[in-house]
Design an enzyme around this catalytic site. Structure first.
Site, PDB file in Angstrom:
ATOM      1  N   ASP A   1     -43.115  56.832  40.941  1.00 49.72           N
ATOM      2  CA  ASP A   1     -42.054  56.231  40.132  1.00 49.72           C
ATOM      3  C   ASP A   1     -40.891  55.958  41.082  1.00 49.72           C
ATOM      4  O   ASP A   1     -40.119  56.860  41.394  1.00 49.72           O
ATOM      5  CB  ASP A   1     -41.625  57.182  39.015  1.00 49.72           C
ATOM      6  CG  ASP A   1     -40.472  56.616  38.202  1.00 49.72           C
ATOM      7  OD1 ASP A   1     -40.527  55.427  37.851  1.00 49.72           O
ATOM      8  OD2 ASP A   1     -39.514  57.369  37.928  1.00 49.72           O
TER       9      ASP A   1
ATOM     10  N   GLU B   1     -45.228  52.115  39.714  1.00 52.30           N
ATOM     11  CA  GLU B   1     -44.647  51.353  38.610  1.00 52.30           C
ATOM     12  C   GLU B   1     -44.045  50.055  39.139  1.00 52.30           C
ATOM     13  O   GLU B   1     -43.383  50.041  40.175  1.00 52.30           O
ATOM     14  CB  GLU B   1     -43.563  52.187  37.919  1.00 52.30           C
ATOM     15  CG  GLU B   1     -43.019  51.538  36.670  1.00 52.30           C
ATOM     16  CD  GLU B   1     -42.036  52.425  35.926  1.00 52.30           C
ATOM     17  OE1 GLU B   1     -41.071  51.869  35.372  1.00 52.30           O
ATOM     18  OE2 GLU B   1     -42.231  53.650  35.902  1.00 52.30           O
TER      19      GLU B   1
ATOM     20  N   ASP C   1     -38.427  62.232  36.644  1.00 55.16           N
ATOM     21  CA  ASP C   1     -38.989  61.275  37.605  1.00 55.16           C
ATOM     22  C   ASP C   1     -40.371  61.728  38.083  1.00 55.16           C
ATOM     23  O   ASP C   1     -41.266  60.911  38.289  1.00 55.16           O
ATOM     24  CB  ASP C   1     -38.040  61.090  38.791  1.00 55.16           C
ATOM     25  CG  ASP C   1     -36.724  60.460  38.356  1.00 55.16           C
ATOM     26  OD1 ASP C   1     -36.739  59.291  37.947  1.00 55.16           O
ATOM     27  OD2 ASP C   1     -35.696  61.156  38.410  1.00 55.16           O
TER      28      ASP C   1
END
Length: 194
Positions: free
Chosen positions: A8, A72, A144
């Site tokens: 991420d 992502e 996160d």
């Protein structure tokens, strides 16, 4: 079996999550964040690159199975400066994985949330909770890090679904035989799948 590293990306904090996939089973290996406590963007990118490289190299040493990475995709933020910084952080993360000769798969935030929560617009807290449930964790990872784990879960679900699709296609393709209403692979098909 495979190891999946989910990332991420973020310019101030990059989350990562590492899972082992054995068939349908996902096992937690590691997760955390790489913090970039500096104002200078080049230094932040260096920390992201070096941090992910170091973490991945550590797991490469002990892994007998293939390692896949998932990250992502950048969403379009209202603030163009934020989107640019996020894109740079993402680039540093991708470069770290590619420098280690690892394949990188990309997923949208909506795809990740859909895979983990069953709802593409789920809140971060919902993602965090579902990651804990899916992996049967006895702790709650930082947001996160949970997003990194969610990205890895998404890849596991996508790759598992893709493998089933490929197998089904192969069974219906040339060389497959149908016996008693069921498709069966021939020896030639099995050799082609290896």
């Amino acid at each position: 079996m495979a190891i999946i590293i989910g990332i991420d990306p973020g310019s101030r904090m990059t989350g990562y999550g590492i899972l082992q996939q054995t068939g349908d089973k996902l096992t937690y290996i590691d997760s955390g964040t790489i913090r970039t406590d500096t104002k200078e963007m080049p230094e932040r990118l260096k920390r992201i690159f070096n941090g992910l490289t170091r973490i991945t190299q550590h797991h490469l040493k002990y892994a007998d199975e293939p390692i896949y990475t998932a990250i992502e995709q950048v969403f379009m933020a209202e603030n163009p400066d934020s989107a640019l910084k996020l894109g740079q952080a993402r680039g540093a993360a991708i470069a770290a994985m590619v420098a280690l000769d690892l394949e990188v798969s990309e997923y949208t935030a909506r795809q990740i949330k859909q895979a983990v929560c069953g709802y593409g617009a789920a809140a971060k807290e919902q993602v965090q909770e579902m990651v804990c449930r899916i992996l049967t964790l006895d702790f709650v990872p930082q947001q996160d890090a949970a997003d990194g784990l969610a990205c890895a879960i998404c890849h596991a679900h996508s790759s598992h679904s893709m493998n089933k699709l490929i197998l089904n296609s192969a069974m219906r393709g040339r060389g497959a035989s149908k016996k008693k209403g069921r498709w069966r692979l021939t020896e030639e098909d099995l050799g082609n799948l290896r």
